[in-house]
Motif scaffolding. Structure first.
Motif, PDB file in Angstrom:
ATOM      1  N   PHE A  27      12.429  10.586  16.058  1.00 15.92           N
ATOM      2  CA  PHE A  27      11.037  10.685  15.591  1.00 15.92           C
ATOM      3  C   PHE A  27      10.053   9.815  16.376  1.00 15.92           C
ATOM      4  CE2 PHE A  27      13.860  11.534  11.968  1.00 15.92           C
ATOM      5  CZ  PHE A  27      13.436  12.805  11.612  1.00 15.92           C
ATOM      6  N   GLY A  28      10.501   9.243  17.469  1.00 14.08           N
ATOM      7  CA  GLY A  28       9.607   8.432  18.281  1.00 14.08           C
ATOM      8  C   GLY A  28       9.146   7.180  17.549  1.00 14.08           C
ATOM      9  N   LYS A  29       7.898   6.789  17.777  1.00 16.78           N
ATOM     10  CA  LYS A  29       7.369   5.565  17.151  1.00 16.78           C
ATOM     11  C   LYS A  29       7.405   5.642  15.624  1.00 16.78           C
ATOM     12  CE  LYS A  29       4.206   4.181  20.873  1.00 16.78           C
ATOM     13  NZ  LYS A  29       2.794   3.933  21.241  1.00 16.78           N
ATOM     14  N   SER A  30       7.248   6.854  15.099  1.00 21.78           N
ATOM     15  CA  SER A  30       7.275   7.012  13.641  1.00 21.78           C
ATOM     16  C   SER A  30       8.628   6.615  13.063  1.00 21.78           C
ATOM     17  CB  SER A  30       6.969   8.463  13.257  1.00 21.78           C
ATOM     18  OG  SER A  30       5.667   8.821  13.640  1.00 21.78           O
ATOM     19  N   GLY A  31       9.674   6.685  13.878  1.00 21.36           N
ATOM     20  CA  GLY A  31      11.007   6.306  13.412  1.00 21.36           C
ATOM     21  C   GLY A  31      11.062   4.872  12.944  1.00 21.36           C
ATOM     22  N   GLY A  32      10.374   3.987  13.664  1.00 19.38           N
ATOM     23  CA  GLY A  32      10.321   2.580  13.263  1.00 19.38           C
ATOM     24  C   GLY A  32       9.609   2.412  11.934  1.00 19.38           C
ATOM     25  N   TYR A  33       8.556   3.187  11.742  1.00 18.58           N
ATOM     26  CA  TYR A  33       7.808   3.165  10.474  1.00 18.58           C
ATOM     27  C   TYR A  33       8.716   3.596   9.329  1.00 18.58           C
ATOM     28  CZ  TYR A  33       4.661   5.121   6.896  1.00 18.58           C
ATOM     29  OH  TYR A  33       4.046   5.449   5.715  1.00 18.58           O
ATOM     30  N   TYR A  34       9.439   4.718   9.521  1.00 15.17           N
ATOM     31  CA  TYR A  34      10.323   5.208   8.461  1.00 15.17           C
ATOM     32  C   TYR A  34      11.413   4.195   8.132  1.00 15.17           C
ATOM     33  CZ  TYR A  34       8.207   9.690   9.839  1.00 15.17           C
ATOM     34  OH  TYR A  34       7.333  10.694  10.151  1.00 15.17           O
ATOM     35  N   TYR A  35      11.941   3.560   9.166  1.00 11.42           N
ATOM     36  CA  TYR A  35      13.021   2.586   8.982  1.00 11.42           C
ATOM     37  C   TYR A  35      12.567   1.447   8.069  1.00 11.42           C
ATOM     38  CZ  TYR A  35      16.499  -1.014  10.053  1.00 11.42           C
ATOM     39  OH  TYR A  35      17.470  -1.986   9.956  1.00 11.42           O
ATOM     40  N   HIS A  36      11.333   0.984   8.275  1.00 10.11           N
ATOM     41  CA  HIS A  36      10.846  -0.169   7.514  1.00 10.11           C
ATOM     42  C   HIS A  36      10.367   0.202   6.108  1.00 10.11           C
ATOM     43  CE1 HIS A  36      10.720  -1.997  11.593  1.00 10.11           C
ATOM     44  NE2 HIS A  36      11.113  -3.052  10.924  1.00 10.11           N
ATOM     45  N   LYS A  58       0.818  -1.213   0.000  1.00  8.82           N
ATOM     46  CA  LYS A  58       0.000   0.000   0.000  1.00  8.82           C
ATOM     47  C   LYS A  58       0.857   1.270   0.000  1.00  8.82           C
ATOM     48  CE  LYS A  58      -3.444  -0.238   3.047  1.00  8.82           C
ATOM     49  NZ  LYS A  58      -4.165  -0.657   4.280  1.00  8.82           N
ATOM     50  N   PHE A  59       1.926   1.260   0.772  1.00  7.88           N
ATOM     51  CA  PHE A  59       2.768   2.452   0.886  1.00  7.88           C
ATOM     52  C   PHE A  59       3.330   2.867  -0.470  1.00  7.88           C
ATOM     53  CE2 PHE A  59       7.078   4.182   1.201  1.00  7.88           C
ATOM     54  CZ  PHE A  59       6.826   5.366   1.906  1.00  7.88           C
ATOM     55  N   ILE A  60       3.933   1.924  -1.184  1.00 11.60           N
ATOM     56  CA  ILE A  60       4.566   2.250  -2.464  1.00 11.60           C
ATOM     57  C   ILE A  60       3.514   2.593  -3.512  1.00 11.60           C
ATOM     58  CG2 ILE A  60       6.179   1.465  -4.239  1.00 11.60           C
ATOM     59  CD1 ILE A  60       7.281  -0.514  -2.114  1.00 11.60           C
ATOM     60  N   ALA A  96      15.441   0.635  -5.405  1.00 13.91           N
ATOM     61  CA  ALA A  96      16.010   1.771  -6.134  1.00 13.91           C
ATOM     62  C   ALA A  96      15.022   2.936  -6.169  1.00 13.91           C
ATOM     63  CB  ALA A  96      16.379   1.351  -7.559  1.00 13.91           C
ATOM     64  N   PHE A  97      13.748   2.630  -6.352  1.00 14.14           N
ATOM     65  CA  PHE A  97      12.705   3.661  -6.376  1.00 14.14           C
ATOM     66  C   PHE A  97      12.671   4.431  -5.057  1.00 14.14           C
ATOM     67  CE2 PHE A  97       8.266   4.750  -5.303  1.00 14.14           C
ATOM     68  CZ  PHE A  97       7.963   5.638  -6.328  1.00 14.14           C
ATOM     69  N   LEU A  98      12.704   3.695  -3.961  1.00 13.37           N
ATOM     70  CA  LEU A  98      12.630   4.326  -2.640  1.00 13.37           C
ATOM     71  C   LEU A  98      13.900   5.098  -2.306  1.00 13.37           C
ATOM     72  CD1 LEU A  98      10.878   1.451  -0.656  1.00 13.37           C
ATOM     73  CD2 LEU A  98       9.876   3.643  -1.339  1.00 13.37           C
ATOM     74  N   GLU A  99      15.051   4.596  -2.733  1.00 11.61           N
ATOM     75  CA  GLU A  99      16.307   5.292  -2.453  1.00 11.61           C
ATOM     76  C   GLU A  99      16.363   6.649  -3.151  1.00 11.61           C
ATOM     77  OE1 GLU A  99      19.529   2.702  -3.429  1.00 11.61           O
ATOM     78  OE2 GLU A  99      19.435   1.619  -1.518  1.00 11.61           O
ATOM     79  N   GLU A 100      15.789   6.729  -4.346  1.00 14.28           N
ATOM     80  CA  GLU A 100      15.831   7.978  -5.120  1.00 14.28           C
ATOM     81  C   GLU A 100      14.720   8.948  -4.728  1.00 14.28           C
ATOM     82  OE1 GLU A 100      15.632   6.832  -9.180  1.00 14.28           O
ATOM     83  OE2 GLU A 100      17.514   5.682  -9.122  1.00 14.28           O
ATOM     84  N   LEU A 101      13.760   8.476  -3.973  1.00 14.83           N
ATOM     85  CA  LEU A 101      12.575   9.280  -3.651  1.00 14.83           C
ATOM     86  C   LEU A 101      12.922  10.449  -2.728  1.00 14.83           C
ATOM     87  CD1 LEU A 101       9.486   8.989  -4.282  1.00 14.83           C
ATOM     88  CD2 LEU A 101       9.272   7.964  -2.008  1.00 14.83           C
ATOM     89  N   PRO A 102      12.531  11.681  -3.094  1.00 16.49           N
ATOM     90  CA  PRO A 102      12.727  12.828  -2.177  1.00 16.49           C
ATOM     91  C   PRO A 102      11.964  12.565  -0.889  1.00 16.49           C
ATOM     92  CG  PRO A 102      12.172  13.580  -4.396  1.00 16.49           C
ATOM     93  CD  PRO A 102      11.950  12.098  -4.378  1.00 16.49           C
ATOM     94  N   ILE A 103      12.529  12.947   0.223  1.00 12.61           N
ATOM     95  CA  ILE A 103      11.954  12.596   1.508  1.00 12.61           C
ATOM     96  C   ILE A 103      10.548  13.184   1.689  1.00 12.61           C
ATOM     97  CG2 ILE A 103      12.791  14.503   2.954  1.00 12.61           C
ATOM     98  CD1 ILE A 103      12.906  10.711   3.751  1.00 12.61           C
ATOM     99  N   GLY A 104      10.297  14.335   1.072  1.00 15.43           N
ATOM    100  CA  GLY A 104       8.978  14.947   1.173  1.00 15.43           C
ATOM    101  C   GLY A 104       7.896  14.178   0.451  1.00 15.43           C
ATOM    102  N   LYS A 105       8.290  13.228  -0.419  1.00 10.48           N
ATOM    103  CA  LYS A 105       7.327  12.418  -1.170  1.00 10.48           C
ATOM    104  C   LYS A 105       6.908  11.161  -0.409  1.00 10.48           C
ATOM    105  CE  LYS A 105       7.118  14.671  -5.188  1.00 10.48           C
ATOM    106  NZ  LYS A 105       5.862  15.163  -5.788  1.00 10.48           N
ATOM    107  N   PHE A 106       7.577  10.887   0.709  1.00  7.99           N
ATOM    108  CA  PHE A 106       7.224   9.698   1.489  1.00  7.99           C
ATOM    109  C   PHE A 106       5.872   9.922   2.159  1.00  7.99           C
ATOM    110  CE2 PHE A 106      11.433   8.348   0.735  1.00  7.99           C
ATOM    111  CZ  PHE A 106      11.544   7.020   1.112  1.00  7.99           C
ATOM    112  N   HIS A 107       4.924   9.017   1.909  1.00  8.00           N
ATOM    113  CA  HIS A 107       3.612   9.123   2.551  1.00  8.00           C
ATOM    114  C   HIS A 107       3.797   8.980   4.062  1.00  8.00           C
ATOM    115  CE1 HIS A 107      -0.602   8.821   3.281  1.00  8.00           C
ATOM    116  NE2 HIS A 107      -0.551   7.572   3.676  1.00  8.00           N
ATOM    117  N   GLY A 108       3.279   9.953   4.805  1.00  8.20           N
ATOM    118  CA  GLY A 108       3.438   9.929   6.257  1.00  8.20           C
ATOM    119  C   GLY A 108       4.501  10.889   6.746  1.00  8.20           C
TER     120      GLY A 108
END
Length: 364
Positions: free
Chosen positions: A220-229, A151-153, A176-188
């Motif tokens: 980033f608290g709990k959200s940090g785990g989300y970003y990591y995954h 769902k995320f991607i 590769a898609f996620l590595e190139e993605l600008p951080i502001g484009k990450f949902h959440g």
């Protein structure tokens, strides 16, 4: 070594400027023009903007005053939610022709799991193309889509080729898609978090991926785990056909600021009445009632109270809200009021012991 990614086929369908596009379709005189659906420039807030208006920086959630300042030729259109719901139902019927695993997020977007679909089509990309074509044939409106393994991607991808486009991120392209993605484009990742990440030297998915989970949780608290995954393509949330509402609410923005508690009470009575109708229609009740107050300086305050029983009755809701209203003095004049119920009885479906719904009316 990258984590093993679940091989689902997920489509995220997102209608293009839905409310505004409906208005332009129904009124040919609005086609090709900069329009904003929502309140007028004096008091209102933009609910949606056409692509012609977006070129001037008009976006949803900004004030009508600012929208008109950015785009002097802007045309304001009163929202017609019954019409939007009508068209949304047509769109959802198209979705269900392909799969029963449909998770609506709002009237204009939804996730579809087409791993096993009713058309026996192994290509999620082709299914997305068909769905977008069917939506256009049925409604005259365009949709964009993202297709990937979770769902995320899929959500991120659906924004790539808007309007009226789609993007597929195949399993071997995910990292590769996620590595190139600008951080502001990450949902959440919102504007505030984006700025914080910039300060930490995180500008792309690759930068984010270089940080340990401990580091991200620390900042980033709990959200940090989300970003990591998610930056590793790991997001195991399934498409849930029956999303359970966490709250039901109603709010009104007023043409003139309210300065007296007497006038505020009058408005709250009407809001409670409207909320009661919505609750009864959905057959939902709640224990936690929240009063939302937006002041003339645009600051927002919420006050809540949890009861030991479920309620739906407008009179009882009003009494609770009135109690919340007088907890402390108003700090400014009021431009918006809202009442919502959470801690809903829909939780009973998840194993919570059912409680009695308190209804003080006997008119049914």
């Amino acid at each position: 070594m990258e984590a093993q990614l679940p091989q689902r086929k997920i489509i995220h369908v997102d209608m293009d400027a839905f409310y505004a596009s409906v208005e332009q379709k129904d009124n040919p005189e609005l086609q090709g023009k900069a329009i904003a659906v929502g309140g007028g420039e004096t008091r209102g807030v933009v609910a949606a903007a056409s692509y012609e208006a977006r070129k001037f920086g008009v976006r949803s959630a900004i004030s009508g005053y600012l929208a008109k300042k950015r785009c002097p030729e802007l045309i304001f259109v009163k929202p017609r939610f019954d019409r939007y719901r009508e068209i949304s139902q047509i769109i959802r019927k198209v979705f269900f022709e392909y799969t029963d695993l449909v998770e609506p997020l709002s009237l204009d977007e939804a996730y579809l799991d087409v791993t096993h679909n009713k058309k026996d089509n192994p290509s999620a990309t082709m299914i997305a193309e068909e769905i977008r074509q069917r939506i256009f044939e049925e409604t005259g409106l365009t949709a964009s889509a993202g297709i990937s393994i979770n769902k995320f991607i899929a959500k991120v991808a659906s924004d790539y080729n808007k309007p009226n486009g789609q993007k597929t991120v195949n399993p071997d392209e995910v990292i590769a898609f996620l590595e190139e993605l600008p951080i502001g484009k990450f949902h959440g990742v919102g504007k505030v978090t984006t700025q914080k990440m910039y300060q930490l030297g995180i500008f792309t998915g690759k930068d984010l991926k270089s940080k340990t989970e401990e580091y991200l949780v620390q900042h980033f608290g709990k959200s940090g785990g989300y970003y990591y995954h998610v930056v590793r393509g790991i997001h195991n949330s399934e498409v849930k056909p029956n999303r359970i509402a966490k709250s039901v609410g109603t709010e009104h923005t007023f043409f003139e600021n309210l300065v007296s508690e007497v006038f505020i009470e009058e408005k709250l009575v009407r809001i409670a009445d409207e909320l009661e109708r919505r609750l009864k229609k959905k057959k939902i009740a709640g224990k936690t009632i929240t009063l939302k107050i937006k002041y003339s300086d645009f600051t927002v305050q919420t006050r809540s109270k949890t009861l030991p029983y479920y309620i739906t009755d407008k009179n009882l809701m009003f009494e609770m809200v009135k109690e919340l209203l007088y907890q402390e003095r108003l700090k400014e004049s009021v431009r918006l009021l809202g009442i919502s119920l959470s801690n809903l009885n829909t939780d009973a479906a998840k194993g919570e012991k059912k409680s009695v719904v308190v209804q003080l009316q006997f008119d049914f």
